[in-house]
Design a protein around this motif. Structure first.
Motif, PDB file in Angstrom:
ATOM      1  N   VAL A   5       3.753 -73.742 -26.332  1.00  0.00           N
ATOM      2  CA  VAL A   5       3.033 -73.437 -25.098  1.00  0.00           C
ATOM      3  C   VAL A   5       3.768 -72.291 -24.405  1.00  0.00           C
ATOM      4  N   SER A   6       3.006 -71.394 -23.798  1.00  0.00           N
ATOM      5  CA  SER A   6       3.581 -70.227 -23.125  1.00  0.00           C
ATOM      6  C   SER A   6       3.510 -70.398 -21.616  1.00  0.00           C
ATOM      7  N   GLY A   7       4.382 -69.684 -20.944  1.00  0.00           N
ATOM      8  CA  GLY A   7       4.364 -69.720 -19.490  1.00  0.00           C
ATOM      9  C   GLY A   7       5.412 -68.799 -18.915  1.00  0.00           C
ATOM     10  N   GLU A   8       5.723 -68.995 -17.672  1.00  0.00           N
ATOM     11  CA  GLU A   8       6.751 -68.214 -16.997  1.00  0.00           C
ATOM     12  C   GLU A   8       7.718 -69.150 -16.289  1.00  0.00           C
ATOM     13  N   SER A  38       8.916 -64.519 -19.254  1.00  0.00           N
ATOM     14  CA  SER A  38       7.887 -65.150 -20.087  1.00  0.00           C
ATOM     15  C   SER A  38       8.590 -65.993 -21.146  1.00  0.00           C
ATOM     16  N   VAL A  39       8.108 -67.210 -21.348  1.00  0.00           N
ATOM     17  CA  VAL A  39       8.786 -68.138 -22.248  1.00  0.00           C
ATOM     18  C   VAL A  39       7.789 -68.866 -23.143  1.00  0.00           C
ATOM     19  N   GLU A  40       8.320 -69.455 -24.209  1.00  0.00           N
ATOM     20  CA  GLU A  40       7.561 -70.330 -25.095  1.00  0.00           C
ATOM     21  C   GLU A  40       8.396 -71.568 -25.369  1.00  0.00           C
ATOM     22  N   PHE A  41       7.771 -72.722 -25.228  1.00  0.00           N
ATOM     23  CA  PHE A  41       8.410 -73.982 -25.564  1.00  0.00           C
ATOM     24  C   PHE A  41       7.606 -74.666 -26.665  1.00  0.00           C
ATOM     25  N   VAL A  42       8.299 -75.477 -27.485  1.00  0.00           N
ATOM     26  CA  VAL A  42       7.573 -76.351 -28.399  1.00  0.00           C
ATOM     27  C   VAL A  42       6.766 -77.337 -27.565  1.00  0.00           C
ATOM     28  N   ASP A  43       5.499 -77.477 -27.886  1.00  0.00           N
ATOM     29  CA  ASP A  43       4.580 -78.305 -27.110  1.00  0.00           C
ATOM     30  C   ASP A  43       4.925 -79.795 -27.294  1.00  0.00           C
TER      31      ASP A  43
END
Length: 224
Positions: A63-66, A75-80
């Motif tokens: 999942v992407s977000g800030e 801007s970041v990405e985490f494992v959902d």
């Protein structure tokens, strides 16, 4: 390496032997008959960490977000964490290979599966089954079995997992050492499966041990 079949490329079982120097190093430590039990178990865990990294490379949803860093917005990405991930170590040696799995893969559940092999017939017997009645839809399952020799144990394990609603393409098998008899059985029965191995050895002897292999992974991991 891919095991060939008459199916389309997408439906073939694929076998991956990552060429990372650290994987080769830890396999070499495991092979050495002089390696003491504590170092052997640690080497198995480190090899498992590397193979799990490779096996999860292209299949973990994100999942992407800030977020606000100390220096600004990033801007970041985490494992959902909403997507289910399960680890199934085949006891008992699978515990050593899967030691770091739950710490490196976010939001995982571990289900233990004990399968013993008759020393004369080489047939598997399930003596412990902690699998759920049904896996949540879409669950990604990592099955951890250090030695894929004759294939009896891993086939029995995958049959139980598939009975609980998991498709072949949702399963990743992680193994320290694999041999042709097991890979042949898996390729014929589980098209679309992905197998990640530290190394593939050429043969299995009449006692069901991989040659040259690394001996009994359970005995050498736990000293009993």
């Amino acid at each position: 390496m891919a095991v060939k079949s008459d199916a389309t490329v997408e439906d073939r079982m694929l076998v991956f032997v990552p060429p990372h120097p650290l994987i080769k190093h830890w396999v070499s430590v495991l092979r050495n008959e002089q390696t003491p039990c504590p170092i052997f178990k640690n080497a198995m865990a480190e090899l498992g960490r590397l193979l799990m990294y490779e096996a999860s490379r292209d299949c973990l949803p994100t999942v992407s977000g800030e977020i606000q860093s100390p220096m600004g917005v990033a801007s970041v990405e985490f494992v959902d964490p909403r997507e289910p991930v399960a680890i199934v170590p085949i006891l008992r040696a699978g515990l050593a290979l899967a030691e770091h799995a739950s710490s490196m893969l976010p939001a995982t559940k571990m289900y233990h599966l004990g399968v013993s092999r008759d020393e004369k017939t080489l047939q598997p017997t399930v003596y412990l089954n902690k699998l759920p009645d049904k896996f949540p839809e879409g669950t990604l399952v990592f099955v951890v079995d250090p030695m894929l020799a004759t294939g009896g144990t891993i086939v029995a394990a995958l049959d139980l997992i598939k009975e609980r609603g998991v498709d072949n393409k949702q399963i990743k098998v992680v193994s320290a050492v694999a041999a042709p008899p097991a890979l042949q059985k898996l390729g014929e029965k589980f098209p679309g499966l992905h197998v990640y191995a530290g190394i593939i050895d050429p043969t299995v002897n009449d006692r069901g041990f991989i040659i040259p292999g690394l001996g009994d992974a359970g005995d050498r991991s736990f000293g009993t």
